[in-house]
Design a protein around this motif. Sequence first.
Motif, short mmCIF file in Angstrom:
data_model
loop_
_atom_site.label_atom_id
_atom_site.label_comp_id
_atom_site.label_asym_id
_atom_site.label_seq_id
_atom_site.Cartn_x
_atom_site.Cartn_y
_atom_site.Cartn_z
N LEU A 52 94.44 -21.26 75.27
CA LEU A 52 93.57 -21.78 75.23
C LEU A 52 93.47 -21.34 76.32
O LEU A 52 91.72 -21.02 77.26
CB LEU A 52 93.19 -23.53 75.27
N LEU A 53 94.31 -21.80 77.52
CA LEU A 53 93.76 -21.02 78.85
C LEU A 53 94.12 -19.44 78.73
O LEU A 53 93.02 -19.00 79.83
CB LEU A 53 94.81 -21.51 80.05
N ARG A 54 94.70 -18.91 78.03
CA ARG A 54 94.54 -17.07 78.13
C ARG A 54 93.15 -16.95 77.79
O ARG A 54 92.47 -16.16 78.16
CB ARG A 54 95.66 -16.72 77.09
N GLY A 55 92.08 -17.76 76.69
CA GLY A 55 91.33 -17.35 76.35
C GLY A 55 90.50 -17.86 77.51
O GLY A 55 89.52 -16.35 77.18
N LEU A 56 89.68 -18.83 78.00
CA LEU A 56 88.70 -18.64 78.88
C LEU A 56 88.91 -17.82 80.25
O LEU A 56 87.87 -17.49 81.15
CB LEU A 56 89.08 -21.16 79.65
N GLN A 57 90.77 -18.15 80.27
CA GLN A 57 90.69 -16.85 81.66
C GLN A 57 90.43 -15.72 81.08
O GLN A 57 89.38 -15.04 82.06
CB GLN A 57 92.16 -17.21 81.99
N ILE A 77 87.06 -23.93 73.71
CA ILE A 77 88.26 -24.19 74.29
C ILE A 77 88.56 -25.11 75.22
O ILE A 77 89.40 -26.05 74.92
CB ILE A 77 88.38 -22.22 74.97
N LEU A 78 87.17 -25.14 76.08
CA LEU A 78 87.33 -27.04 76.93
C LEU A 78 86.89 -28.21 75.82
O LEU A 78 87.96 -29.33 76.84
CB LEU A 78 85.99 -26.23 78.11
N HIS A 79 86.77 -28.12 74.25
CA HIS A 79 87.11 -29.36 74.41
C HIS A 79 88.14 -29.39 73.39
O HIS A 79 89.46 -30.96 73.84
CB HIS A 79 85.78 -29.96 72.93
N SER A 80 88.98 -28.16 72.91
CA SER A 80 90.41 -28.31 72.51
C SER A 80 91.32 -28.92 73.43
O SER A 80 92.35 -29.49 73.40
CB SER A 80 91.14 -27.21 72.16
N ILE A 81 90.96 -28.33 75.23
CA ILE A 81 91.44 -28.75 76.01
C ILE A 81 91.47 -29.96 76.21
O ILE A 81 92.47 -30.93 76.83
CB ILE A 81 91.61 -27.32 77.19
N GLU A 86 94.74 -32.76 78.53
CA GLU A 86 94.83 -31.39 79.26
C GLU A 86 93.45 -31.15 80.51
O GLU A 86 91.84 -31.31 80.52
CB GLU A 86 95.12 -30.69 79.23
N SER A 87 93.19 -30.76 81.63
CA SER A 87 92.39 -29.73 82.52
C SER A 87 92.58 -28.43 82.88
O SER A 87 93.34 -27.90 82.84
CB SER A 87 92.01 -31.30 83.77
N ILE A 88 91.36 -28.04 83.24
CA ILE A 88 91.63 -26.69 83.85
C ILE A 88 91.25 -26.29 86.10
O ILE A 88 90.57 -27.19 85.96
CB ILE A 88 90.82 -25.28 82.94
N ASP A 89 91.54 -25.58 86.38
CA ASP A 89 91.66 -25.94 88.09
C ASP A 89 90.02 -25.84 88.27
O ASP A 89 89.61 -25.82 87.95
CB ASP A 89 93.15 -25.09 88.53
N THR A 132 82.37 -32.18 78.78
CA THR A 132 83.58 -31.77 79.27
C THR A 132 84.52 -32.18 79.88
O THR A 132 85.01 -32.53 80.44
CB THR A 132 83.75 -31.45 77.60
N LEU A 133 83.70 -30.82 80.85
CA LEU A 133 83.98 -30.60 82.06
C LEU A 133 84.14 -31.72 82.99
O LEU A 133 84.80 -32.33 83.98
CB LEU A 133 83.28 -29.59 82.89
N GLY A 134 82.81 -32.43 82.92
CA GLY A 134 82.59 -34.11 83.09
C GLY A 134 82.41 -34.37 84.89
O GLY A 134 81.77 -35.52 85.24
N ASP A 135 82.34 -34.09 85.89
CA ASP A 135 81.84 -33.91 86.76
C ASP A 135 80.51 -33.35 87.38
O ASP A 135 80.21 -33.42 86.96
CB ASP A 135 82.89 -33.80 88.22
N GLU A 136 80.22 -34.35 88.16
CA GLU A 136 78.34 -33.70 89.45
C GLU A 136 78.51 -32.75 89.28
O GLU A 136 77.29 -32.77 88.67
CB GLU A 136 79.05 -35.06 90.73
#
Length: 467
Positions: A52-57, A77-81, A86-89, A132-136
């Motif tokens: 998943l990360l490879r796909g998003l990157q 990808i984000l929903h699967s993560i 997990e989360s992304i950097d 899903t990313l979810g912050d402000e």
Amino acid sequence: MASTSSNETVTQREQSIVLEDVKLMYTIFADVPPKTKHLMLELHRSNHMEYLLRGLQQLAPSFCALDANRPWICYWILHSIALLGESIDAGLEDRTIDFLSRCQDPDGGYGGGPGQMPHLATTYAAVNSLITLGDEKSLSSIDRDKIYRFLLSMKDPNGAFRMHDAGEMDVRACYTAISVASVLNILDDELVRDVGNYILSCQTYEGGISGEPGSEAHGGYTFCGLATMILINEVDRLDLATLLDWVVFRQGMEGGFQGRTNKLVDGCYSFWQGGIFALLQRFHTIIGESMTLLDAGQANCADSPQATGESDESDISDGEESLDRTSSGDEACVIQQGARIISKGDGACFFQPGVNFGNVDCKSIDGLAEREPLFNSIALQRYLLLCSQDPGGGLKDKPRKGRDYYHTCYCLSGLSVCQHCWSKDEDSSPLPGAVLGPYFNLLEPINPIHNVVLERYREAQEFFARS
Ligand SMILES: CC(C)=CCC/C(C)=C/CC/C(C)=C/COP(=O)(O)OP(=O)(O)O
Ligand SMILES: [Zn+2]
């Protein structure tokens, strides 16, 4: 995506190839020593994350792929993560938010890429990605006033929605519009007006819902139609008894779901069909009332695991036995409420549609919905883990197919539904028996109406209630 307008029945050969592939997987599993079975049932979390990360990157440096699907790829990808817990950097998250902002049309709504015309499907995918990313930063990047105007401009005088300007009108468009409006807290009477009449006109003689009036019932559209009716508070207008009857018989002996009558099972329907059960279970009182209208006198499966409350552990440990029983029409209803498969003597099998829900003990449906799911959640988990999982990362339709982000997203969403559908309420952790394989397989729970991770949905609800 085309509407289903004809019932293209699969050939017996296609069906028997799938059954043979699945049977092989279950036979291998059955032959593994009991102590090592759990290894085969393991969810390959780190390989899925890597895939998943490879796909998003790969997408992220410029997000410059040419297709009109990029918000969808982000969502899958984000929903699967998120389902994997997990989360992304922060850097990747920033780039994703910036990219989705560039897909936002100056007049509202999101297109498939920067500068593309706004579309309801990509608007749904972008909004769900940002939730899903979810912050402000992510949530406040959504221009709700403009989205409201875009949604209104997609509404037809008959009440239904079009996917884009002058585009097709269907149940998917109604769902994506109403889902987005609801989650952003901008749903009002004007958007809701007459949507229910349109959805109602799409419920077919089989009980499921089609994409547009006169087409064939399909799991994707049935999910969309039911979720929409729930969101607009008109679910009791649907014939829930026949809808339940239809969806119950879409689960095949393979354990997976087919999307429509006489078609092959496919891992993605674990969510589109499995999600219908998650939605229906919230309405078990209504369903229970509907069921009493059916002739419970036909009930002839009173000894089934559902009716007796027995666990189906034997099915878990011996997949071969489960498939072999498909050759016996008499035993089909004992296994679960899934579609009957009749042996043609030459080993080829087919689904037998139109079996009445009276075959299941209707009188206890209301109680069952509180106690255990109305589909075989363990058999579905087994199909997902053994037949739909690529051990190298990613999930797929069925054994001979390749992985992709769409199937990874909807197979994992279906797996989460299976694991959590036994719980009495949204916040209680599933018991170990509800999770096939090691408990480490447990995924995050979702809000089944919007298909976003529950915690992110709640944060968004709170955010959009105050802003
Ligand atoms: C939110 C949103 C956009 C929802 C979409 C829902 C969804 C999956 C609809 C199904 C569309 C469709 C016609 C599939 C049939 O494909 P097929 O004939 O290749 O597959 P089949 O043989 O399994 O029916
Ligand atoms: Zn699929």
